[in-house]
Enzyme design. Structure first.
Site, short mmCIF file in Angstrom:
data_model
loop_
_atom_site.label_atom_id
_atom_site.label_comp_id
_atom_site.label_asym_id
_atom_site.label_seq_id
_atom_site.Cartn_x
_atom_site.Cartn_y
_atom_site.Cartn_z
CG PHE B 42 -0.41 -0.56 2.45
CD1 PHE B 42 0.43 0.20 3.24
CD2 PHE B 42 -0.72 -1.86 2.84
CE1 PHE B 42 0.96 -0.33 4.41
CE2 PHE B 42 -0.19 -2.39 4.01
CZ PHE B 42 0.65 -1.63 4.80
N GLY B 45 0.85 3.62 -3.13
CA GLY B 45 -0.18 4.62 -3.44
C GLY B 45 -0.59 5.49 -2.27
CG HIS B 46 -1.98 5.82 2.18
ND1 HIS B 46 -1.31 6.28 3.28
CD2 HIS B 46 -3.27 6.20 2.35
CE1 HIS B 46 -2.15 6.88 4.10
NE2 HIS B 46 -3.34 6.86 3.57
CG PHE B 47 -0.53 10.07 1.20
CD1 PHE B 47 -1.91 10.13 0.96
CD2 PHE B 47 -0.08 10.08 2.51
CE1 PHE B 47 -2.81 10.23 2.02
CE2 PHE B 47 -0.99 10.16 3.57
CZ PHE B 47 -2.35 10.23 3.33
CB ILE B 52 2.06 7.85 5.74
CG1 ILE B 52 3.09 9.00 5.61
CG2 ILE B 52 1.51 7.79 7.17
CD1 ILE B 52 2.49 10.38 5.86
#
Lengths: 85, 149
Positions: B42, B45-47, B52
């Protein structure tokens, strides 16, 4: 001695925060099914039972819990437990 | 590490397993930890260009330790992945500090109640500086699969 009307009123107060179907709540009667008519989920059904225990100072076992799916059955369970105290 | 057997019984696998160790366990509380890998999926894409750990993943980590691991312990020998399923039923979590790639978190869960296979816990997540990262109330339920009954 708690009358049936008292009991129904107390039960209604307990279930209200967990009800998803407001129309079902407005038409609450002995035949009301918690899951089908009020759309209470199984996790919140546990909360209903725990709140019933606190309100009436009774202990609900697994067998009684499994019965408590309608208003009528719940009142019968509560009355039975109160009578046995 | 204690109770490795419980982690092996969890119904999760990589990349969605967020428990490394169970550090303490009794009928009232559990303490466990997880170290977020630097390349968790993840973070891509985050962020964008600023990895984070998402709050939902922190909540998931809290639930996997405070609900799933703890629940398997409380269900004793009854738990069996073939016959049982688990579901998170509610969560209310506040977040206080960010968790970056590679960071270790410690999750402590205190039982509020375990009745009719529903477990409700007060859960706190700390970082290695013992600062609170997230705190809240999580509940979950274990149920037997219908085709087995």
């Amino acid at each position: 001695m708690t009358t049936k009307e008292d009991l129904l009123l107390k039960l209604k107060t307990i279930i209200t925060p967990y009800v998803q179907n407001q129309e079902g709540l407005e038409n609450l009667n002995e035949g009301t099914d918690f899951i089908k008519d009020l759309e209470i989920n199984s996790a919140n059904l546990v909360d209903v039972v725990l709140d019933v225990e606190d309100e009436f100072d009774i202990e609900i076992d697994n067998e009684a819990m499994e019965k408590m799916l309608t208003v009528k059955a719940s009142i019968e369970v509560i009355e039975g437990k109160l009578a046995a105290k | 590490m204690i109770r490795k057997d419980i982690i092996e019984k969890l119904p999760y696998a990589k990349p969605f397993l967020f428990v490394d160790e169970i550090l303490e366990l009794n009928d009232n509380h559990i303490v466990g930890s997880y170290t977020f890998l630097k390349d968790e999926y993840f973070y891509e894409g985050h962020f964008k260009d600023n990895p984070i750990t998402p709050g939902v993943i922190l909540t998931e980590c809290m639930a996997q330790i405070g609900m799933a691991c703890f629940g398997i312990h409380l269900l004793r020998d009854a738990w069996d992945q073939e016959q049982w399923s688990v579901a998170m039923t509610s969560s209310e979590v506040n977040f206080y500090k960010p968790v970056f790639p590679g960071e270790k978190v410690i999750v402590k869960a205190e039982k509020v109640y375990f009745r009719f296979n529903k477990l409700k816990c007060n859960v706190v997540m700390y970082n290695t500086k013992e600062i609170i990262v997230a705190k809240g109330v999580v509940a979950g339920i274990a149920f037997q699969n219908k085709n087995e009954s």
